[in-house]
Design a protein around this motif. Structure first.
Motif, short mmCIF file in Angstrom:
data_model
loop_
_atom_site.label_atom_id
_atom_site.label_comp_id
_atom_site.label_asym_id
_atom_site.label_seq_id
_atom_site.Cartn_x
_atom_site.Cartn_y
_atom_site.Cartn_z
N GLY A 70 -16.48 54.65 -15.88
CA GLY A 70 -17.77 54.28 -16.43
C GLY A 70 -17.57 53.08 -17.30
N ILE A 71 -17.55 53.37 -18.59
CA ILE A 71 -17.35 52.28 -19.54
C ILE A 71 -15.91 51.79 -19.45
N MET A 72 -14.98 52.72 -19.19
CA MET A 72 -13.62 52.28 -18.89
C MET A 72 -13.59 51.95 -17.40
N ARG A 73 -13.31 50.69 -17.08
CA ARG A 73 -13.47 50.23 -15.70
C ARG A 73 -12.35 50.72 -14.79
N CYS A 74 -12.64 50.78 -13.50
CA CYS A 74 -11.68 51.29 -12.51
C CYS A 74 -10.40 50.47 -12.46
N ASP A 75 -10.49 49.15 -12.66
CA ASP A 75 -9.26 48.35 -12.61
C ASP A 75 -8.34 48.71 -13.77
N THR A 76 -8.94 48.98 -14.93
CA THR A 76 -8.15 49.39 -16.09
C THR A 76 -7.50 50.74 -15.82
N ILE A 77 -8.26 51.65 -15.22
CA ILE A 77 -7.73 52.97 -14.91
C ILE A 77 -6.60 52.85 -13.89
N ALA A 78 -6.79 52.00 -12.87
CA ALA A 78 -5.76 51.80 -11.85
C ALA A 78 -4.47 51.30 -12.50
N GLU A 79 -4.60 50.37 -13.43
CA GLU A 79 -3.42 49.86 -14.14
C GLU A 79 -2.72 50.99 -14.88
N GLY A 80 -3.52 51.86 -15.48
CA GLY A 80 -2.97 53.01 -16.20
C GLY A 80 -2.21 53.94 -15.28
N VAL A 81 -2.78 54.20 -14.11
CA VAL A 81 -2.13 55.09 -13.15
C VAL A 81 -0.81 54.47 -12.69
N LEU A 82 -0.84 53.17 -12.41
CA LEU A 82 0.38 52.48 -11.95
C LEU A 82 1.46 52.49 -13.03
N ALA A 83 1.04 52.24 -14.28
CA ALA A 83 2.00 52.25 -15.39
C ALA A 83 2.63 53.63 -15.52
N ALA A 84 1.79 54.67 -15.37
CA ALA A 84 2.30 56.05 -15.49
C ALA A 84 3.28 56.35 -14.36
N LEU A 85 2.96 55.87 -13.14
CA LEU A 85 3.82 56.14 -11.99
C LEU A 85 5.18 55.45 -12.12
N LYS A 86 5.20 54.34 -12.88
CA LYS A 86 6.48 53.65 -13.07
C LYS A 86 7.37 54.46 -13.99
N LYS A 87 6.75 55.17 -14.92
CA LYS A 87 7.52 55.97 -15.88
C LYS A 87 7.96 57.30 -15.29
N ILE A 88 7.16 57.81 -14.36
CA ILE A 88 7.39 59.16 -13.87
C ILE A 88 7.78 59.13 -12.40
N LYS A 89 8.77 59.93 -12.06
CA LYS A 89 9.13 60.01 -10.65
C LYS A 89 8.33 61.15 -10.03
N LEU A 90 7.33 60.77 -9.26
CA LEU A 90 6.48 61.78 -8.65
C LEU A 90 7.06 62.14 -7.29
N ASN A 91 7.43 63.40 -7.09
CA ASN A 91 8.06 63.76 -5.82
C ASN A 91 7.14 64.56 -4.89
N VAL A 92 5.82 64.47 -5.14
CA VAL A 92 4.86 65.07 -4.20
C VAL A 92 3.83 64.00 -3.84
N PRO A 93 3.12 64.19 -2.71
CA PRO A 93 2.11 63.18 -2.33
C PRO A 93 1.01 63.05 -3.38
N LEU A 94 0.51 61.81 -3.52
CA LEU A 94 -0.54 61.54 -4.49
C LEU A 94 -1.76 60.95 -3.78
N VAL A 95 -2.93 61.52 -4.07
CA VAL A 95 -4.18 60.99 -3.54
C VAL A 95 -5.02 60.54 -4.73
N VAL A 96 -5.50 59.30 -4.66
CA VAL A 96 -6.29 58.79 -5.79
C VAL A 96 -7.68 58.41 -5.32
N ARG A 97 -8.66 58.87 -6.06
CA ARG A 97 -10.03 58.49 -5.78
C ARG A 97 -10.63 57.91 -7.07
N LEU A 98 -10.99 56.65 -7.01
CA LEU A 98 -11.66 56.02 -8.14
C LEU A 98 -13.07 55.70 -7.71
#
Lengths: 304, 388
Positions: B321-349
């Motif tokens: 909403g007020i926090m835009r999707c591109d900002t959220i996407a950057e947040g998700v990407l930053a988090a994924l760099k820090k965390i090793k996710l070993n299961v499939p991820l589905v993202v819906r923005l």
């Protein structure tokens, strides 16, 4: 017309100088809402976002003619701020604050009921809600303004982002909204589904209503009863929480199935029994309204 | 937060509400002799201290006539898994038992103070037919239930308490005691910022005395800022993951499914779980990441979700909403760099700047599925978790 908010609404923001108040007041101003005053005790006489700040709500009413209050005051002081707005003669108090103790709200509700019984023109929306918006006219809340579009569908909801989702779907289908009302996710609130449905029923601009409920309490069942007795306009509903385990609070203080009541199945059954269309798949709210006779008329009118 | 029976009774005692003489709560069989001594002459009642109704039928409440019997009961009860209709199949492990002096029950009454959501105020619910589940009674014999709405400012009025006493057929000599007791129970409700104070049963003994035989107290988490004592207590019901989430402002409830959900907003989080279910899968949790779905919060949410070994796929559903999707996407990407996710991820923005947001995710080269709609996301997550 629309309900609750219109172009002439004059908003005072309680807690204007705080971070949430400041951020969202600016968004409201950018949307075109008339934010005429702010209240922060101790900061009276200053100006914030180009808006005069007062120590008391009473001054904002007297000096600036405020008639709508938007409350961003933190939980420990929020109930007192709402009561202050009541006492200052504000007609519509919209409480955004999340986390107000329920007993505080019980005391607020007792005062609200007493004042209304005494004939005071007063309404409380929330707390723990995204606020109210009449698209194209006035936004008093924290919802993203641009997803809305003026039109004939009224929306009333207990949830914030779920409302945005519904608005977005409607707008994407070319269907606009008359007024969107977030009544909030707390167990004790100022305006119920029934109150909002009553307002929409009597609003010329509103041709249909989307109601977004969730588990907990019996507000949806009451709405079904009201629809059966008093409503002529079609209502579409979505109820969240089918998979929520009983006895657990799902984020919202009011979203809990307790003592065998407030469950998803009972609500859906009560709504369907009276002829309200209950959408099972959240992603289909927009399409369901668009495909309905009322949706088809709206879209035909837009095309013409 | 829910209090255990003995904690509730401790509160009652402070408010002058009659409870049975007690030996207190114990965690080890070795503590029993001293507890029996404190409780006084037998027989005694040994009660499992778990947050679930229906303890009696499940073997969580036992009468002991001799110290030897008491000792055997305590040894068996401590460490047992109590399974009641409210606990689920796995039951709850009993870590503490309460040792009370047994009461001579002549009559059982139901008494509770609840928050009436419709009226928006505390309400007393009482019935002369106590000892049974009130929901059962409400369903089968609603006329047996008394209600008295309480003014949240003035509290319970004397005449209201008397009205209840007469309707409940409290013996006249005990009228004053009942009025004091009802008033005190309402005061407990108010003072503790409770959502529920339940006494089931409130008994009349053979001698005509009134005693609160059980205590169920649930308090309002929103009021913890002014409930110092409660805030310092351990929330028995919350799992470690739920406690950790709470500390960082994430609303989390663990469930039994395989699809971890990360959503902004409580209503949308519930609706996301429902969509997963509708698509044939099962949600592993409810998770509301909060309004500011930034890199830090998303990282923390990932950490909490991935602690659950049942999780086979993660579904992120964020309405920007007020926090835009591109900002959220950057947040998700930053988090994924820090965390090793070993299961499939589905993202819906969805929402503001959604195209830019989706493009950022797709360009990142990180392994994930970007979905178009919530329904699309739910189906993809279910497929990824291998449930379909």
């Amino acid at each position: 017309m629309s309900i609750l908010l219109h172009k002439r609404s004059r908003i005072v923001v309680q807690g204007l100088t705080g971070s949430a108040g400041s951020f969202h007041a600016k968004q409201c101003i950018d949307y075109g809402s008339a934010v005429v005053a702010g209240v922060t005790p101790g900061k009276g006489g200053s100006t914030h976002l180009g808006v005069p700040v007062y120590d008391t709500v009473r001054e904002s009413v007297r000096e600036r003619g405020a008639d709508v209050s938007l409350v961003f005051v933190p939980p420990f002081a929020a109930a007192d701020s709402i009561l202050e707005a009541f006492d200052a003669g504000i007609k519509l108090v919209i409480a955004i604050t999340e986390g107000i103790p329920v007993l505080d709200m019980a005391r607020v509700k007792a005062d609200l009921v007493r004042r209304r019984r005494d004939g005071q023109d007063l309404r409380l929306i929330g707390p723990n809600c995204p606020g109210v918006i009449t698209p194209g006219e006035c936004k008093a809340g924290i919802m993203p303004g641009y997803i809305h579009k003026p039109g004939p569908v009224g929306i009333v909801s207990r949830s914030g982002t779920l409302t945005y989702e519904a608005v977005w779907q409607l707008t994407s289908h070319g269907i606009g909204q008359s007024t969107v009302v977030g009544i909030g996710g707390d167990p004790v609130n100022g305006t119920s589904f029934v109150d909002a449905l009553d307002l929409f029923e009597h609003d010329d601009r509103t041709k249909a209503v989307v109601m977004i409920g969730e588990i907990g309490g019996s507000a949806e069942e009451d709405a079904a009863e009201f629809f059966k007795r008093r409503m002529t306009k079609p209502v579409f509903a979505f109820i969240a929480g089918k998979t929520a385990p009983p006895g657990r609070r799902m984020g919202h203080a009011g979203a809990i199935v307790e003592g065998g009541s407030g469950g998803h199945g009972d609500k859906v059954a009560a709504l369907e029994r009276v002829g309200i269309t209950v959408v099972q798949n959240l992603s289909e709210i927009g399409a369901t309204v668009a495909k309905s006779p009322i949706g088809a008329r709206v879209l035909a009118a837009v095309a013409a | 937060m829910k209090l255990l029976e003995f904690q509730g009774k401790d509160v009652f005692r402070r408010y002058g509400i009659p409870v049975p003489p007690t030996g207190g709560a114990i965690q080890k069989p070795a503590q029993l002799p001293a507890a029996l001594k404190r409780a006084g002459k037998g027989p005694w009642v040994i009660k499992a201290q778990v947050l679930a109704g229906g303890r009696g039928k499940a073997g969580g409440v036992k009468l002991a006539k001799t110290p030897k019997e008491a000792s055997e009961i305590v040894k068996n009860m401590l460490g047992m898994r109590l399974i009641t209709p409210q606990t689920g199949e796995k039951g709850i492990k009993v870590g503490t038992v309460l040792v009370d002096k047994a009461s001579d029950i002549a009559r059982e009454i139901y008494f509770s103070v609840v928050l009436d959501r419709k009226l928006g105020c505390p309400t007393i619910i009482a019935s002369a037919e106590g000892g049974v589940e009130i929901e059962h009674l409400a369903h089968h014999k609603p006329e047996a239930i008394l209600r008295e709405a309480v003014d949240p400012v003035a509290g319970l009025k004397g005449y209201q308490a008397r009205r209840l006493a007469f309707a409940l057929k409290i013996p006249t000599p005990q009228l004053g005691v009942f009025v004091k007791m009802a008033t005190a129970l309402v005061k407990v409700f108010m003072d503790l910022d409770a959502n529920l104070v339940e006494v089931n049963p409130l008994i009349v003994t053979a001698k005509g005395e009134l005693v609160a035989l059980d205590a169920k107290v649930t308090t309002d988490d929103n009021a913890l800022f002014r409930q110092k004592e409660l805030a310092d207590m351990t929330d028995i019901e919350a799992t470690p993951a739920e406690k950790e989430a709470k500390k960082v402002g994430i609303s989390f409830v663990g469930l039994d499914g395989t699809i971890g959900c990360m959503v902004n907003g409580a209503g949308l989080a519930m609706a996301t779980m429902d969509s997963v279910h509708l698509a044939g899968g099962s949600p592993a949790n409810f998770l509301d990441v909060g309004g500011g779905a930034n890199a830090e919060q998303v990282t923390r949410a990932f950490q909490i979700i991935m602690k659950d070994k049942k999780v086979k796929a993660v579904l992120i559903n964020i309405f920007g909403g007020i926090m835009r999707c591109d900002t959220i996407a950057e947040g998700v990407l930053a988090a994924l760099k820090k965390i090793k996710l070993n299961v499939p991820l589905v993202v819906r923005l969805e929402g503001t700047n959604v195209k830019e947001g989706r493009a950022l995710l797709q360009k990142s080269g990180l392994k994930m599925t970007v979905a178009d709609s919530l329904w699309d996301a739910a189906q993809k997550a279910v497929a990824a978790a291998g449930e379909n």
